[in-house]
Design a protein around this motif. Structure first.
Motif, short mmCIF file in Angstrom:
data_model
loop_
_atom_site.label_atom_id
_atom_site.label_comp_id
_atom_site.label_asym_id
_atom_site.label_seq_id
_atom_site.Cartn_x
_atom_site.Cartn_y
_atom_site.Cartn_z
N UNK A 63 13.84 88.38 14.11
CA UNK A 63 12.51 88.19 14.68
C UNK A 63 12.01 86.76 14.64
N UNK A 64 10.97 86.49 15.42
CA UNK A 64 10.46 85.13 15.60
C UNK A 64 9.74 84.59 14.38
N UNK A 65 9.33 85.45 13.46
CA UNK A 65 8.67 84.94 12.26
C UNK A 65 9.66 84.34 11.28
N UNK A 66 10.96 84.61 11.47
CA UNK A 66 11.97 84.10 10.54
C UNK A 66 12.96 83.14 11.19
N UNK A 67 13.16 83.24 12.50
CA UNK A 67 14.16 82.42 13.18
C UNK A 67 13.57 81.80 14.43
N UNK A 68 13.87 80.52 14.63
CA UNK A 68 13.54 79.82 15.87
C UNK A 68 14.80 79.06 16.30
N UNK A 69 15.11 79.07 17.57
CA UNK A 69 16.33 78.44 18.08
C UNK A 69 16.04 77.00 18.51
N UNK A 70 16.79 76.06 17.96
CA UNK A 70 16.65 74.65 18.34
C UNK A 70 17.37 74.41 19.66
N UNK A 71 16.87 73.45 20.40
CA UNK A 71 17.49 73.12 21.68
C UNK A 71 18.66 72.15 21.53
N UNK A 72 18.74 71.46 20.38
CA UNK A 72 19.78 70.45 20.19
C UNK A 72 19.94 70.15 18.71
N UNK A 73 21.08 69.56 18.33
CA UNK A 73 21.22 69.10 16.94
C UNK A 73 20.18 68.04 16.58
N UNK A 74 19.85 67.20 17.56
CA UNK A 74 18.86 66.15 17.31
C UNK A 74 17.52 66.73 16.87
N UNK A 75 17.15 67.89 17.42
CA UNK A 75 15.88 68.52 17.04
C UNK A 75 15.89 68.89 15.56
N UNK A 76 17.03 69.37 15.06
CA UNK A 76 17.13 69.68 13.63
C UNK A 76 16.88 68.44 12.79
N UNK A 77 17.54 67.35 13.16
CA UNK A 77 17.42 66.12 12.36
C UNK A 77 16.00 65.57 12.37
N UNK A 78 15.33 65.70 13.49
CA UNK A 78 13.98 65.14 13.60
C UNK A 78 12.92 66.01 12.93
#
Length: 330
Positions: A69-84
């Motif tokens: 569910x959305x309260x626990x998981x969100x999908x990043x669009x790129x690896x760069x988004x994780x780093x930022x």
């Protein structure tokens, strides 16, 4: 959780906002690790931001989102988004080349953000030890940014039940903060190997050399006399499904690393050399079967190395049902 499971003092009380956690790599190990982390309220308390996940195949990320569910998981669009956007970024990747490529993307992304608070990268893949130094050069030059190496001991079944053992090396405070996030959410115990980042992947490869060596000995032995042990059962019953165990490509990668280490330190380990050869034999047989359309498994488990001694004995490599049986004469 027992106090001796984490060899660090408890971190200071966190700020009002829990750290944003990111996770890259939802393979056989990464998927259950990310799922357990997102579900565990000790590491991911109520009201905290969803864990930001990324995988090269977006389908796996979408499956995890649908499951939790959305309260626990969100999908990043790129690896760069994780780093930022994330304070703690955990990676679980398949090979050294992929690790280097992903961290190069992280490095480029970090050039574009201000570093006014701690950011920790937790590398859980099994890499050659010197790779850790190369990653450190990429990441740790940025202010307040640290890399820790944290390979894990345990197969996917232990990842599912959060029973992994975590081996950590790197900056002390970063290890402490990461340890209290990861245990008991994804693992049951931390082994601290100090500040040298190369120590953790070195211990992981030594551990895998023991497993691989024992498997090779079992493979040779049960070719003549089948026995009942964990990997021996797989070999005895031809249950070589790499999607439920440790894929043979990963086994070959680790064997290559182990052999490089033995050469570097002038330590002979001929059992690993033979195991490497036998895994190549198994993979070659499997590749031929896939071409012919008769492969039973999409991916081979590394226990399929028994194909090597079987073929040497004039037997079928991956199908013991074709072997001649010794029948008792009354």
């Amino acid at each position: 959780m027992h106090t001796h499971d984490i060899p660090f003092s408890r971190p200071t009380t966190p700020s009002q906002h829990p750290p944003q956690i990111g996770f890259y790599g939802l393979g056989a190990m990464g998927y259950p690790m990310a799922r357990n982390l997102a579900k565990h309220r000790h590491s991911h308390p109520q009201g905290s931001s969803p864990i930001l996940v990324y995988n090269r195949s977006r389908t796996k990320a979408e499956n995890l989102l649908a499951e939790l569910g959305q309260d626990r998981i969100c999908i990043a669009d790129s690896p760069e988004q994780l780093a930022k956007e994330c304070d703690v970024i955990i990676t679980s990747l398949a090979s050294d080349a992929v690790v280097m490529s992903v961290y190069a993307q992280f490095k480029e992304a970090l050039k574009e953000v201000n570093h006014d608070k701690p950011k920790i990268f937790v590398e859980t893949s099994t890499c050659y030890p010197t790779v850790a130094g190369e990653l450190d050069e990429m990441i740790s030059g940025f202010p307040h940014t640290h890399l820790i190496t944290c390979p894990v001991f345990g197969p996917p079944a232990q990842a599912e039940t959060a029973q992994l053992i975590l081996v950590m090396a790197g900056d002390y405070k970063s290890k402490k903060d990461a340890a209290y996030i990861l245990v008991p959410a994804i693992g049951r115990k931390v082994i601290d190997l100090g500040g040298n980042l190369e120590k953790a992947p070195t211990l992981k490869l030594i551990g895998n050399s023991l497993i691989l060596g024992f498997m090779e000995v079992m493979a040779e032995s049960i070719t003549m006399v089948p026995s009942i042990l964990n990997y021996a059962r797989k070999m005895t019953h031809d249950t070589f499904d790499g999607q439920k165990g440790f894929g043979i490509d990963g086994g070959l990668k680790d064997a290559t690393h182990i052999r490089s280490m033995t050469a570097e330190y002038n330590a002979t380990m001929p059992v690993i050399d033979i195991a490497h050869q036998h895994m190549l034999t198994a993979r070659a047989i499997h590749a031929s079967q896939k071409v012919e359309g008769c492969a039973e498994f999409e991916v081979l488990d590394w226990s399929a190395l028994i194909a090597g001694p079987r073929v040497s004995a004039g037997l079928d490599g991956l199908n013991s049902k074709k072997h001649l049986k010794v029948e008792r004469e009354d």
